[in-house]
Design a protein around this motif. Structure first.
Motif, PDB file in Angstrom:
ATOM      1  N   GLY A   1       0.800  -1.231   0.000  1.00 49.60           N
ATOM      2  CA  GLY A   1       0.000   0.000   0.000  1.00 49.60           C
ATOM      3  C   GLY A   1       0.820   1.262   0.000  1.00 49.60           C
ATOM      4  N   TYR A   2       2.090   1.156  -0.118  1.00 47.26           N
ATOM      5  CA  TYR A   2       2.920   2.340  -0.138  1.00 47.26           C
ATOM      6  C   TYR A   2       3.023   2.863  -1.549  1.00 47.26           C
ATOM      7  CZ  TYR A   2       4.311   1.333   4.656  1.00 47.26           C
ATOM      8  OH  TYR A   2       4.334   1.090   5.989  1.00 47.26           O
ATOM      9  N   ALA A   3       3.437   4.157  -1.654  1.00 48.42           N
ATOM     10  CA  ALA A   3       3.607   4.781  -2.960  1.00 48.42           C
ATOM     11  C   ALA A   3       4.892   5.574  -2.943  1.00 48.42           C
ATOM     12  CB  ALA A   3       2.433   5.699  -3.301  1.00 48.42           C
ATOM     13  N   VAL A   4       5.455   5.769  -4.133  1.00 52.58           N
ATOM     14  CA  VAL A   4       6.692   6.542  -4.290  1.00 52.58           C
ATOM     15  C   VAL A   4       6.327   7.781  -5.080  1.00 52.58           C
ATOM     16  CG1 VAL A   4       8.996   6.569  -5.227  1.00 52.58           C
ATOM     17  CG2 VAL A   4       8.096   4.470  -4.219  1.00 52.58           C
ATOM     18  N   LEU A   5       6.648   8.938  -4.530  1.00 51.59           N
ATOM     19  CA  LEU A   5       6.348  10.208  -5.178  1.00 51.59           C
ATOM     20  C   LEU A   5       7.604  10.732  -5.847  1.00 51.59           C
ATOM     21  CD1 LEU A   5       4.092  11.913  -2.465  1.00 51.59           C
ATOM     22  CD2 LEU A   5       3.387  10.711  -4.524  1.00 51.59           C
ATOM     23  N   GLN A   6       7.414  11.122  -7.091  1.00 53.29           N
ATOM     24  CA  GLN A   6       8.540  11.623  -7.867  1.00 53.29           C
ATOM     25  C   GLN A   6       8.150  12.940  -8.503  1.00 53.29           C
ATOM     26  OE1 GLN A   6       8.844   8.141 -10.423  1.00 53.29           O
ATOM     27  NE2 GLN A   6      10.929   7.839  -9.609  1.00 53.29           N
ATOM     28  N   ARG A   7       9.056  13.825  -8.566  1.00 52.79           N
ATOM     29  CA  ARG A   7       8.859  15.052  -9.285  1.00 52.79           C
ATOM     30  C   ARG A   7       8.939  14.773 -10.771  1.00 52.79           C
ATOM     31  NH1 ARG A   7      12.595  19.079  -5.691  1.00 52.79           N
ATOM     32  NH2 ARG A   7      11.001  19.676  -4.163  1.00 52.79           N
ATOM     33  N   SER A   8       8.697  15.811 -11.508  1.00 52.24           N
ATOM     34  CA  SER A   8       8.716  15.655 -12.968  1.00 52.24           C
ATOM     35  C   SER A   8      10.114  15.349 -13.467  1.00 52.24           C
ATOM     36  CB  SER A   8       8.179  16.936 -13.622  1.00 52.24           C
ATOM     37  OG  SER A   8       8.986  18.061 -13.204  1.00 52.24           O
ATOM     38  N   ASP A   9      11.125  15.748 -12.701  1.00 50.54           N
ATOM     39  CA  ASP A   9      12.507  15.436 -13.132  1.00 50.54           C
ATOM     40  C   ASP A   9      12.949  14.071 -12.672  1.00 50.54           C
ATOM     41  OD1 ASP A   9      12.655  15.867 -10.448  1.00 50.54           O
ATOM     42  OD2 ASP A   9      14.233  17.404 -10.546  1.00 50.54           O
ATOM     43  N   GLY A  10      12.050  13.279 -12.026  1.00 52.06           N
ATOM     44  CA  GLY A  10      12.343  11.920 -11.605  1.00 52.06           C
ATOM     45  C   GLY A  10      12.905  11.801 -10.227  1.00 52.06           C
ATOM     46  N   THR A  11      13.140  12.887  -9.522  1.00 54.94           N
ATOM     47  CA  THR A  11      13.671  12.778  -8.172  1.00 54.94           C
ATOM     48  C   THR A  11      12.582  12.327  -7.236  1.00 54.94           C
ATOM     49  OG1 THR A  11      13.208  15.118  -7.757  1.00 54.94           O
ATOM     50  CG2 THR A  11      15.413  14.560  -8.600  1.00 54.94           C
ATOM     51  N   VAL A  12      12.957  11.539  -6.288  1.00 58.06           N
ATOM     52  CA  VAL A  12      12.022  10.958  -5.321  1.00 58.06           C
ATOM     53  C   VAL A  12      11.944  11.880  -4.106  1.00 58.06           C
ATOM     54  CG1 VAL A  12      11.520   8.979  -3.860  1.00 58.06           C
ATOM     55  CG2 VAL A  12      12.515   8.636  -6.121  1.00 58.06           C
ATOM     56  N   LEU A  13      10.714  12.064  -3.650  1.00 57.79           N
ATOM     57  CA  LEU A  13      10.502  12.884  -2.475  1.00 57.79           C
ATOM     58  C   LEU A  13      10.592  12.013  -1.238  1.00 57.79           C
ATOM     59  CD1 LEU A  13       9.256  14.709  -4.741  1.00 57.79           C
ATOM     60  CD2 LEU A  13       7.728  15.581  -2.956  1.00 57.79           C
ATOM     61  N   THR A  14      11.416  12.456  -0.348  1.00 59.08           N
ATOM     62  CA  THR A  14      11.559  11.716   0.903  1.00 59.08           C
ATOM     63  C   THR A  14      11.113  12.558   2.112  1.00 59.08           C
ATOM     64  OG1 THR A  14      13.853  12.471   1.120  1.00 59.08           O
ATOM     65  CG2 THR A  14      13.494  10.357   0.014  1.00 59.08           C
TER      66      THR A  14
ATOM     67  N   GLY B   1       0.278  22.749  -4.569  1.00 55.70           N
ATOM     68  CA  GLY B   1      -0.124  22.884  -5.963  1.00 55.70           C
ATOM     69  C   GLY B   1       0.833  22.222  -6.937  1.00 55.70           C
ATOM     70  N   GLU B   2       1.922  21.627  -6.428  1.00 58.61           N
ATOM     71  CA  GLU B   2       2.908  20.960  -7.331  1.00 58.61           C
ATOM     72  C   GLU B   2       2.354  19.617  -7.755  1.00 58.61           C
ATOM     73  OE1 GLU B   2       7.627  19.637  -7.438  1.00 58.61           O
ATOM     74  OE2 GLU B   2       6.745  20.396  -5.584  1.00 58.61           O
ATOM     75  N   ARG B   3       2.479  19.323  -9.019  1.00 64.37           N
ATOM     76  CA  ARG B   3       2.022  18.009  -9.520  1.00 64.37           C
ATOM     77  C   ARG B   3       3.181  17.011  -9.395  1.00 64.37           C
ATOM     78  NH1 ARG B   3      -2.657  17.745 -12.059  1.00 64.37           N
ATOM     79  NH2 ARG B   3      -2.072  15.849 -13.151  1.00 64.37           N
ATOM     80  N   LEU B   4       2.839  15.908  -8.864  1.00 64.77           N
ATOM     81  CA  LEU B   4       3.826  14.829  -8.652  1.00 64.77           C
ATOM     82  C   LEU B   4       3.339  13.547  -9.323  1.00 64.77           C
ATOM     83  CD1 LEU B   4       4.553  15.364  -4.829  1.00 64.77           C
ATOM     84  CD2 LEU B   4       5.897  16.205  -6.765  1.00 64.77           C
ATOM     85  N   HIS B   5       4.263  12.649  -9.526  1.00 65.99           N
ATOM     86  CA  HIS B   5       3.930  11.330 -10.083  1.00 65.99           C
ATOM     87  C   HIS B   5       4.008  10.332  -8.962  1.00 65.99           C
ATOM     88  CE1 HIS B   5       3.583   8.042 -12.937  1.00 65.99           C
ATOM     89  NE2 HIS B   5       4.603   7.433 -12.292  1.00 65.99           N
ATOM     90  N   ALA B   6       2.903   9.632  -8.703  1.00 65.35           N
ATOM     91  CA  ALA B   6       2.866   8.636  -7.633  1.00 65.35           C
ATOM     92  C   ALA B   6       2.964   7.228  -8.254  1.00 65.35           C
ATOM     93  CB  ALA B   6       1.600   8.770  -6.822  1.00 65.35           C
ATOM     94  N   ARG B   7       3.880   6.472  -7.760  1.00 68.48           N
ATOM     95  CA  ARG B   7       4.081   5.079  -8.261  1.00 68.48           C
ATOM     96  C   ARG B   7       3.605   4.129  -7.190  1.00 68.48           C
ATOM     97  NH1 ARG B   7       9.733   2.174 -10.004  1.00 68.48           N
ATOM     98  NH2 ARG B   7       8.780   0.144 -10.583  1.00 68.48           N
ATOM     99  N   VAL B   8       2.617   3.285  -7.568  1.00 66.53           N
ATOM    100  CA  VAL B   8       2.055   2.290  -6.649  1.00 66.53           C
ATOM    101  C   VAL B   8       2.294   0.923  -7.235  1.00 66.53           C
ATOM    102  CG1 VAL B   8       0.318   3.865  -5.723  1.00 66.53           C
ATOM    103  CG2 VAL B   8      -0.190   2.532  -7.753  1.00 66.53           C
ATOM    104  N   ALA B   9       1.823  -0.122  -6.519  1.00 64.63           N
ATOM    105  CA  ALA B   9       2.095  -1.494  -6.959  1.00 64.63           C
ATOM    106  C   ALA B   9       1.449  -1.761  -8.295  1.00 64.63           C
ATOM    107  CB  ALA B   9       1.579  -2.480  -5.908  1.00 64.63           C
ATOM    108  N   GLY B  10       0.265  -1.199  -8.554  1.00 64.91           N
ATOM    109  CA  GLY B  10      -0.426  -1.518  -9.791  1.00 64.91           C
ATOM    110  C   GLY B  10      -0.047  -0.632 -10.941  1.00 64.91           C
ATOM    111  N   GLY B  11       0.718   0.449 -10.730  1.00 64.53           N
ATOM    112  CA  GLY B  11       1.083   1.347 -11.813  1.00 64.53           C
ATOM    113  C   GLY B  11       1.422   2.732 -11.275  1.00 64.53           C
TER     114      GLY B  11
END
Length: 419
Positions: free
Chosen positions: A361-374, A382-392
């Motif tokens: 159930g965890y997710a990995v958040l990445q900025r548009s430049d691919g850096t991971v937020l820790t 208001g920043e858009r991020l990309h969330a990576r989960v187990a299903g996609g």
């Protein structure tokens, strides 16, 4: 001496002996004949007593060893001799003796002495040496025979030789075997047969006879001719007691002409018997050798390695199969252990991998430049991020940044966003 002596003035014995000695010394050497009655051999001087056979008169004879040596083998008590000697007077004892410078035997004795002297001289030259004697051929194709014409010696040699070996051939030379011309004729025949290309051996044969009859076969020229011959020479002169000097020079001495034929030509019957014996012996030897080899071969063939040669291959095949099975089992065990280790490692890797975390159930958040937020502080409202989960994956917008105590909510600080 008579005029200077008288009853009133006698001459002493010693002076008389000296006067006699002086008179004897003036005498010359003379030939004296007599019979030996006493013989004394000494290392230096030799002493003889010489007696007149017709009268009871004796004289002593002295000589040096060199004078005595040539006739020493034939001299004995009772021999009649001739001595060439000078009278000598021994003054201290008043005795007369003869000093000999040459000794000869009378008659036959003198002849034998000359032969003995020749024998000593030729022996000193090495003509009698065994190492110079040539061997006879085993089977002569042609035999040279030197003998008297129509003599018993010729008949004996020819008949005995042809009876023993019928194929033998002869080159016969008939010569005088007695008399003044005999030695020269025999020597010429020896030279002629020695030059003959087909003659393999030469036989000089003569029947028995007196010492005078056999003299030609002790002639020095004949002896030297025989010694120089390249063809072997057999001496067959006289009978067993007869021994002319040719017997010593020849390569072989035969006691009689018949014995010469037997020694020169082999007996065909004896040789055939010897050949049969040798052939039988060779056959037995070969058969024995073959039997031994067969026995050895049978022993080798009876050994397991040869009795069942495939057994060795089968044993090696079994060993190879066992080794293959063993290697398969060992490899299988190794693969099983490796597989198990790999499974355990994979499980640990899977358990520790981010995908496993995402599946919980965890997710990995990445900025548009691919850096991971820790840290939430890294994101802005208001920043858009990309969330990576187990299903996609999905895009999210940060509405509000709410810092969370990391002790209370580990990994959950970035999930408070709306899709």
């Amino acid at each position: 001496m008579a005029n200077s002596s008288s009853p009133e003035a006698p001459i002493p014995v010693g002076k008389v002996s000296a006067l006699i000695g002086g008179w004897v010394d003036r005498l010359g050497a003379v030939w004296v004949e007599g019979q030996i009655t006493q013989l004394s051999r000494r290392p230096g001087m030799q002493f003889l007593t010489l007696r007149d056979p017709d009268k009871d008169i004796s004289l002593g004879v002295t000589c040096y060893r060199s004078v005595f040596e040539p006739v020493a083998d034939v001299l004995q008590e009772g021999s009649r001799i001739l001595v060439y000697a000078k009278p000598e007077w021994y003054t201290p004892r008043g005795t007369l003796s003869l000093r000999a410078t040459e000794i000869r035997l009378v008659g036959l004795g003198e002849l034998l002495a000359r032969l003995e002297q020749l024998k000593h001289r030729l022996a000193g030259e090495g003509l009698f040496a065994m190492d110079r004697k040539k061997p006879l051929p085993f089977l002569p194709q042609c035999v040279g025979l030197i003998t008297g014409r129509a003599s018993a010696a010729e008949r004996d040699v020819l008949e005995v030789a042809r009876r023993r070996w019928p194929a033998v051939r002869f080159e016969v030379r008939n010569v005088l075997v007695q008399g003044a011309q005999a030695a020269s004729q025999v020597a010429a025949a020896v030279r002629q047969l020695d030059e003959h290309p087909e003659v393999d051996v030469i036989v000089v044969a003569r029947g028995g006879g007196s010492v005078e009859d056999l003299l030609p076969f002790s002639d020095e020229q004949l002896l030297r001719t025989v010694a120089a011959a390249a063809t072997p020479v057999v001496s067959a002169i006289g009978h067993e007691p007869d021994q002319p000097l040719l017997d010593f020079v020849a390569d072989l001495r035969a006691s009689t002409p018949t014995d010469a034929a037997k020694r020169v030509v082999p007996d065909v019957g004896e040789e055939q018997t010897r050949v049969r014996q040798l052939r039988d012996r060779a056959r037995r030897t070969v058969i024995g050798l073959v039997e031994r080899e067969q026995h050895g071969l049978a022993g080798v063939r009876s050994r397991p390695v040869l009795a069942a040669p495939q057994r060795l291959v089968e044993e090696r095949a079994q060993e190879l199969t066992a080794l293959l099975d063993r290697s398969r089992r060992s490899l299988g065990h190794r693969l099983d252990r490796a597989e198990s280790d790999l499974g355990h490692t994979l499980a640990r890797v899977v358990a520790l991998s981010p995908a496993a975390t995402l599946e919980r159930g965890y997710a990995v958040l990445q900025r548009s430049d691919g850096t991971v937020l820790t840290d939430p502080a890294q994101a802005a409202a208001g920043e858009r991020l990309h969330a990576r989960v187990a299903g996609g994956g999905l895009s999210v917008t940060v509405e509000e940044v709410d810092p969370v105590d990391p002790v209370d909510s580990v990994g959950e600080g970035i999930v408070a966003a709306d899709a």
